[in-house]
Motif scaffolding. Sequence first.
Motif, mmCIF file in Angstrom:
data_model
loop_
_atom_site.group_PDB
_atom_site.id
_atom_site.type_symbol
_atom_site.label_atom_id
_atom_site.label_comp_id
_atom_site.label_asym_id
_atom_site.label_seq_id
_atom_site.Cartn_x
_atom_site.Cartn_y
_atom_site.Cartn_z
ATOM 1 N N THR A 9 -23.563 5.250 -71.753
ATOM 2 C CA THR A 9 -22.340 4.461 -71.829
ATOM 3 C C THR A 9 -21.306 4.864 -70.791
ATOM 4 O O THR A 9 -20.344 4.147 -70.572
ATOM 5 C CB THR A 9 -21.685 4.576 -73.220
ATOM 6 O OG1 THR A 9 -21.337 5.935 -73.443
ATOM 7 C CG2 THR A 9 -22.611 4.081 -74.313
ATOM 8 N N VAL A 35 -22.807 -5.158 -71.831
ATOM 9 C CA VAL A 35 -23.636 -6.359 -71.758
ATOM 10 C C VAL A 35 -24.222 -6.522 -70.358
ATOM 11 O O VAL A 35 -25.413 -6.814 -70.203
ATOM 12 C CB VAL A 35 -22.834 -7.611 -72.171
ATOM 13 C CG1 VAL A 35 -23.595 -8.890 -71.863
ATOM 14 C CG2 VAL A 35 -22.477 -7.538 -73.653
ATOM 15 N N LEU A 38 -27.071 -4.087 -69.927
ATOM 16 C CA LEU A 38 -28.251 -4.499 -70.676
ATOM 17 C C LEU A 38 -28.942 -5.682 -70.013
ATOM 18 O O LEU A 38 -30.173 -5.727 -69.929
ATOM 19 C CB LEU A 38 -27.881 -4.846 -72.121
ATOM 20 C CG LEU A 38 -27.605 -3.660 -73.039
ATOM 21 C CD1 LEU A 38 -26.982 -4.137 -74.345
ATOM 22 C CD2 LEU A 38 -28.884 -2.875 -73.296
ATOM 23 N N GLU A 39 -28.163 -6.638 -69.541
ATOM 24 C CA GLU A 39 -28.736 -7.813 -68.886
ATOM 25 C C GLU A 39 -29.394 -7.467 -67.560
ATOM 26 O O GLU A 39 -30.385 -8.078 -67.179
ATOM 27 C CB GLU A 39 -27.670 -8.890 -68.679
ATOM 28 C CG GLU A 39 -27.257 -9.569 -69.975
ATOM 29 C CD GLU A 39 -26.175 -10.605 -69.788
ATOM 30 O OE1 GLU A 39 -25.492 -10.597 -68.731
ATOM 31 O OE2 GLU A 39 -26.003 -11.432 -70.698
ATOM 32 N N SER A 48 -31.208 1.813 -73.459
ATOM 33 C CA SER A 48 -30.959 0.458 -73.955
ATOM 34 C C SER A 48 -30.496 0.488 -75.404
ATOM 35 O O SER A 48 -29.560 -0.227 -75.779
ATOM 36 C CB SER A 48 -32.219 -0.404 -73.837
ATOM 37 O OG SER A 48 -32.561 -0.618 -72.501
ATOM 38 N N LEU A 49 -31.156 1.307 -76.212
ATOM 39 C CA LEU A 49 -30.754 1.419 -77.615
ATOM 40 C C LEU A 49 -29.343 1.987 -77.753
ATOM 41 O O LEU A 49 -28.546 1.511 -78.567
ATOM 42 C CB LEU A 49 -31.752 2.290 -78.383
ATOM 43 C CG LEU A 49 -33.125 1.657 -78.601
ATOM 44 C CD1 LEU A 49 -34.087 2.682 -79.186
ATOM 45 C CD2 LEU A 49 -33.020 0.435 -79.490
ATOM 46 N N TRP A 52 -26.951 -0.709 -76.782
ATOM 47 C CA TRP A 52 -26.879 -1.717 -77.846
ATOM 48 C C TRP A 52 -25.998 -1.224 -78.987
ATOM 49 O O TRP A 52 -25.124 -1.948 -79.466
ATOM 50 C CB TRP A 52 -28.283 -2.023 -78.361
ATOM 51 C CG TRP A 52 -28.264 -3.044 -79.458
ATOM 52 C CD1 TRP A 52 -28.152 -2.815 -80.791
ATOM 53 C CD2 TRP A 52 -28.298 -4.459 -79.293
ATOM 54 N NE1 TRP A 52 -28.139 -4.003 -81.474
ATOM 55 C CE2 TRP A 52 -28.223 -5.030 -80.584
ATOM 56 C CE3 TRP A 52 -28.393 -5.295 -78.179
ATOM 57 C CZ2 TRP A 52 -28.245 -6.400 -80.782
ATOM 58 C CZ3 TRP A 52 -28.418 -6.664 -78.402
ATOM 59 C CH2 TRP A 52 -28.343 -7.201 -79.674
ATOM 60 N N GLU A 53 -26.206 0.034 -79.419
ATOM 61 C CA GLU A 53 -25.410 0.597 -80.501
ATOM 62 C C GLU A 53 -23.928 0.652 -80.120
ATOM 63 O O GLU A 53 -23.053 0.340 -80.930
ATOM 64 C CB GLU A 53 -25.915 1.987 -80.858
ATOM 65 C CG GLU A 53 -27.267 1.959 -81.543
ATOM 66 C CD GLU A 53 -27.919 3.325 -81.664
ATOM 67 O OE1 GLU A 53 -27.449 4.290 -81.022
ATOM 68 O OE2 GLU A 53 -28.903 3.430 -82.413
ATOM 69 N N GLY A 55 -22.451 -1.265 -77.948
ATOM 70 C CA GLY A 55 -21.989 -2.651 -77.921
ATOM 71 C C GLY A 55 -21.667 -3.173 -79.305
ATOM 72 O O GLY A 55 -20.661 -3.864 -79.506
ATOM 73 N N GLU A 56 -22.513 -2.849 -80.279
ATOM 74 C CA GLU A 56 -22.258 -3.260 -81.664
ATOM 75 C C GLU A 56 -20.941 -2.676 -82.158
ATOM 76 O O GLU A 56 -20.138 -3.363 -82.790
ATOM 77 C CB GLU A 56 -23.408 -2.820 -82.580
ATOM 78 C CG GLU A 56 -24.683 -3.610 -82.388
ATOM 79 C CD GLU A 56 -24.577 -5.026 -82.917
ATOM 80 O OE1 GLU A 56 -23.882 -5.268 -83.919
ATOM 81 O OE2 GLU A 56 -25.214 -5.910 -82.303
#
Length: 86
Positions: A9, A35, A38-39, A48-49, A52-53, A55-56
Amino acid sequence: MTDQKIAATGRTKKPAGSDERPSYEQARAELASVVERLEAGGVSLEESLALWERGERLAEICQGWLDGARERLDTARRSREPATEG
């Protein structure tokens, strides 16, 4: 936050006990960056995980700010409405 998550991050660790919530604008900007990363791809599954976490969590923070703003607006509107007798 694990070292892998920090690397994924780009965030630094905060002092223990520090639970500062970023501003809406800060959270939204970081979410957009997450985002984008990730994209773009090219990161490991673990990264990636972690992204994602993060981002959530950022999406939850943004939603909290938006919900709070809506509540404040609703309260302000109600206080301006004339009292009705019933």
